[in-house]
Enzyme design. Structure first.
Site, mmCIF file in Angstrom:
data_model
loop_
_atom_site.group_PDB
_atom_site.id
_atom_site.type_symbol
_atom_site.label_atom_id
_atom_site.label_comp_id
_atom_site.label_asym_id
_atom_site.label_seq_id
_atom_site.Cartn_x
_atom_site.Cartn_y
_atom_site.Cartn_z
ATOM 1 C CG ASP A 205 -2.166 0.811 1.037
ATOM 2 O OD1 ASP A 205 -3.151 0.239 0.532
ATOM 3 O OD2 ASP A 205 -2.164 2.012 1.364
ATOM 4 N N GLY A 206 0.343 2.298 -0.681
ATOM 5 C CA GLY A 206 1.007 3.603 -0.616
ATOM 6 C C GLY A 206 1.070 4.094 0.820
ATOM 7 C CD GLU B 223 -1.439 15.265 4.539
ATOM 8 O OE1 GLU B 223 -1.404 14.037 4.371
ATOM 9 O OE2 GLU B 223 -2.463 15.852 4.926
ATOM 10 C CD GLU C 176 -2.164 14.139 9.005
ATOM 11 O OE1 GLU C 176 -1.316 14.234 8.092
ATOM 12 O OE2 GLU C 176 -3.087 13.297 8.992
ATOM 13 C CB CYS D 17 -7.040 10.609 8.713
ATOM 14 S SG CYS D 17 -6.189 12.152 8.318
#
Lengths: 667, 667
Positions: free
Chosen positions: B181-182, B315, B331, B411
């Protein structure tokens, strides 16, 4: 304008070197650029595009839709160079470009290679984005300048034909368009044409453009509706022009504007046009708006260097006291525009603030845009560089630590050289009440005031030395010469030719008004000493900091002289600064320079702080630890003129900073 | 894991209040959000999308392609809340969500509402952008947590069916995909499933994902080629995945990585997965990479608050010592991920640095992401706010001065509440050599070490007071309790139940190793006093500045208490700071709070500097003038805990700053 009938010649020194550098290096270089003859430089296409429009070449148009303006600016710069020093070869080259422009001009006077080649049906359908009036303006300024420099009116006539077309299309009459350009420039250029030709319609159109900008219904929205919301630039695709009228300085009509809002170069050109129109129409409201916006710029929105427009986002002004040093945009063109505007204001208001700002920007935020070799250019002029930030932080995307050979949006380099080539026109302002000395430059000027001719010679090593020796001829008892006492200067004296103090003057709004004998000579001594300055407390970026100046010159520290982490160097602003010669400093990878570039470097005064310390990290120091007064080492903090930064580091980005942390004497 | 067999309960104080706030306010609130029942909040669609996938609703999918993960995180938070305090209604609600997930799960185990509803043919064709493994991971973490909290395995089975599908599709065998996954997350979640189920294939797949990430040929490029260069996000349209492998932490295989590069949350989750796998596989290379990247974070790339990832652009981490306070991204999710990672590292390495960082981030950079009312959330956690910059400077586009109700990319809020709801799981680390006390929290813990059960009670007002009263049961002579001496603490003592100094311990890597009698009690006194800290000299943003801490709590100044232009306030770090009660400070527009929110506010220690001055502009001060030592006025500089900032100013943005300018005592 009386001033326009004056002829001045810079004879020596700082700006003589710049003018010669521009004449001998930058003008030929930029001609090669416009013809895409410089390997590895960004492509221009400017001449090629005109050849396409003239039917003299085959191929594709390339570059921005306003590439023509680069040719206009180059011709204008060339005109001033020819005014300074006749050069048959250069003049022949310019003439050939003028022939090309003539061929590219359409039957009805229209002249724009982009629309002629690419979108002939879309003339004047997208004034907000496509800069047709802007390109016209640069053509017109060139036409006026070339006529004044050479007496040849072929380019002037091309410009007038185009101006006449604009006068027929745009205006208040029924059936005429109430449009105006997204980018002001036509206004100031139309006044220039008016001043050269005396044709009233040009002044009227300039005035019209200033009056319709920002009016309701909003033209930019109307034309966008007509285009079915099509935009030239992809990045605008979701923009409703009504949502950002400020960007175009069209939120309200210029005469009602109070602050410097929007795209900084647009503001600068708009102000120049406003002042130019006001000078002829005596429009007090327009002039009041100029003063108000100017006050906002110099009191809240201008870098120490004269740079304006702090944000890279739409190249804009942001808010009062927002002057980040590291992310400073401060486009070269914006600083250049401040020269144009302040010069126009000097025609209107005998207050030295305008000349002070002119001087600030001429010696700092404009010329920093060009390398000493005359062939590399900055678009942005930050006051602080951290190379890693430029490399790794996208908020610094446009901040370049090294001057490139050319730029894909190349408005700045030819704008700067046309300014430098014309500096001799900025020395004096002739008003009815006095002849005002704006700048101290070795020069000879023949000036006409109220029909009477005078001669003024200045001899000086300004800005490095404060002595200016004046010789004048032809002044009558009722005439005044007004000598500017620069805002940075706190001590000065005026001596007669025998060395005795002279006191036959009065002081007003920053000028000494002096009566002269028919053949007079005197010495103005301005005390030029290294001096620290501070910013208003409201400038967050400069809190707890100072900057160093010598006369009008702003200084900076470079990594080459001081090592990295310039932000850890603390300097006592109260201790002295030692004047040094350039040879006392490392020369680094200074490029091979023309004699004038070399003279600019060698004549410059470099400075060393007498009291400076560097905070040092203990070996293995962690990221955060209990506070203790930082360990410091005595260091020699070295300063170079800001305009020289980035000339000695070859292809290696390095740190630079103007504002430094302050040490109290008791530290 | 032994630790997983332990059960701890927070009984009182700081985190008890947070857990109760989350349980009683944030969990129900977020459930309403996930069902789009909160007016004016950003739309979620998360439950609706699952209903679509389950065939239980009609309409359009909306929200990001990873909306499922919000449901996973909410269920995980709910599991921990149920673990803390049984609640039949909440459990019934969770059960109903689990039924929904079961219905949305496809025959073969696949469970992802976006692809099921919108692009059923495109499963696993865009791992770089579409977060399918990431969503799986959050489902799996929820499944494990819900099983542990309630003993019910329905969600765990859903997760395992999906995990089994992944195990069949991805892996080293011929015909299997070598994709990953990225956004890391599946790795850590697969280890979690392994730890609960004992199923080796899950651990192997996690290990596989860690090994193939970054290998050549580059998977992200291969899948992009297969998609004919199609992207999910418009903004990626011109991206070649090879050009920015670092963004995906895939520049080289994780085991060879040395620094924290790329998207900060990705890095944090990847590290957690690496440490989790290494704990089981004893992979020393993987562990060494964890240590190296961690060292880079805490020594060069972490804010004082524990925030990481300084740039809004992707980010990301940028470069060493690049920690701008005003543009800080930091974040909330990235800080949360640092909690996960450090907790895993504590299982592996008995070094208090990991618990120090855990503590730093728990008390500062995570909880700053939620308002005291439990219903407003920050995505970014800057260390400095200038409201005009947020409003007018596009470089501050994402920096919010006020917490919104919800976020379009949501998120962070559910990530934060699942962390807070699980804090009781972070108190201790049980290793073979000792039971380590990571956090000082009033609590009761039943822990199992090498098959032997012990009980530990802590009573404390930490972090506001430094006394921690321990009562323990069941320790045998060969067992150790290791008490962390926090990195910020320079003075402490250990007293027995009679108040006498205890010295039966040894100190190593930040811990006091103590042997206990079978029924023991003692008092640890950590000296918590206001204390200023400084940053390494290489942090440009903090040069000449200090910050204030009280124990683990970072403080900030707010405009409400100090007036605007906080950057003009100079504080002596050497003079004292007075501890105040919240009622000594203006309450401003503090919202109506739940009892726990109110307790968090009322119990907090606020601070006043005993020596501070403010630089003041002279009236009418110009922008630049000759330097003089700034005029100052004595002021009362007031500080509030950073995690409380922005709670008292209603809807009015105001200034905030953590790092302040330093006054020497001799000023």
């Amino acid at each position: 304008m009386e001033n326009q009938k004056s002829t001045c010649r810079i004879t020596d020194g700082f700006f003589k070197n710049y003018q010669e550098l521009v004449r001998t290096v930058s003008i030929p270089y930029q001609w090669n650029i416009l013809n895409d003859r410089i390997p590895r430089a960004e492509k221009s296409g400017a001449v090629h595009n005109l050849e396409l429009a003239a039917g003299l070449a085959q191929g594709e148009y390339y570059g921005t839709c306003f590439q023509d303006s680069d040719v206009g600016k180059w011709l204008e710069a060339t005109s001033y160079a020819l005014e300074t020093k006749p050069d048959p070869n250069l003049e022949a080259l310019a003439d050939s470009v003028i022939v090309l422009l003539e061929k590219a001009q359409q039957e009805d006077g229209y002249l724009n290679s982009y629309f002629t080649v690419k979108e002939p049906q879309k003339r004047f359908t997208n004034l907000r984005e496509c800069c047709e009036h802007y390109c016209f303006g640069h053509l017109a300024e060139a036409g006026a300048a070339y006529y004044e420099a050479t007496g040849k009116d072929r380019l002037l006539k091309i410009a007038c034909r185009y101006a006449d077309l604009l006068c027929s299309i745009f205006g208040p009459a029924p059936g005429q368009s109430r449009g105006y350009d997204g980018h002001p420039e036509a206004e100031l250029a139309l006044v220039r044409l008016y001043e050269v030709t005396g044709k009233e319609s040009y002044l009227k159109l300039a005035d019209f453009f200033l009056n319709v900008r920002g009016e309701e219904p909003y033209y930019m929205e109307l034309e966008w509706e007509k285009r079915n919301h099509a935009w030239h630039y992809e990045l605008n695709k979701d923009v409703n022009p009504r949502d950002d009228r400020i960007y175009d300085c069209a939120h309200i009509q210029p005469r009602f504007q109070k602050k410097a809002d929007g795209h900084a170069v647009k503001v600068g050109y708009l102000l120049t046009g406003m002042a130019a129109v006001a000078a002829h129409t005596k429009d007090e409201q327009l002039l009041a708006a100029c003063r108000s916006i100017y006050d906002n710029i110099i009191n809240q929105r201008m870098y120490l260097t004269g740079g304006i427009g702090s944000s890279r986002h739409q190249e804009r002004f942001t808010f009062d006291y927002d002057l980040p040093n590291d992310r400073a945009y401060a486009e070269t063109c914006a600083a250049v525009s401040l020269s144009f505007f302040t010069r126009r204001m000097l025609d209107l208001i005998p207050d030295s603030t305008y000349a002070d700002t002119l001087e600030r920007v001429l010696y700092n935020g404009t010329i920093s845009g060009m390398s000493l070799d005359g062939t590399h250019f900055f678009y942005l002029n930050p006051l602080e560089i951290l190379p890693d930030a430029c490399r790794f932080d996208q908020d610094f995307k446009y901040v370049k630590p090294l001057r490139p050979q050319w730029l894909s949006c190349a408005c700045c380099p030819p704008n700067l050289i046309r300014l430098l080539a014309s500096v001799h026109r900025y020395l004096y302002t002739v008003r009815d009440d006095a002849i005002y000395v704006n700048l101290y430059v070795s020069s000879e000027g023949n000036l006409t005031q109220n029909g009477r001719s005078v001669f003024i010679r200045q001899e000086t090593d300004y800005p490095w030395k404060g002595e200016i020796r004046f010789s004048t001829e032809g002044f009558l008892p009722d005439m005044h010469l007004a000598l500017r006492i620069p805002g940075w200067c706190t001590s000065w004296e005026l001596l007669d030719h025998t060395g005795r103090k002279r006191s036959d003057f009065y002081y007003k709004h920053g000028y000494l008004y002096l009566s002269l004998s028919p053949s007079d000579s005197f010495l103005l001594h301005l005390d030029i000493k290294p001096c620290c300055v501070k910013a208003n407390c409201l400038v967050k970026a400069d809190a707890g900091k100072a900057a160093l100046m010598l006369g009008p010159i702003v200084y900076c520290m470079e990594e080459l002289d001081n090592g990295p982490q310039l932000y850890n160097i603390i300097v006592s602003p109260d201790a002295g600064f030692k004047e040094c010669h350039s040879s006392d400093f490392p020369q680094g990878e200074l490029p091979v320079l023309s004699p004038q570039g070399a003279a600019l470097y060698e004549n410059a005064v470099f400075l060393e702080a007498e009291k400076a310390r560097r905070e040092v990290s203990a070996p293995g120091q962690v990221l955060y630890e209990r506070y203790y007064p930082e360990e410091t080492q005595a260091v020699c903090a070295r300063f170079v003129p800001y305009f020289l930064w980035g000339n000695r580091n070859g292809k290696t980005p390095h740190e630079m900073q103007v504002w430094f942390r302050v040490m109290r004497n008791d530290n």
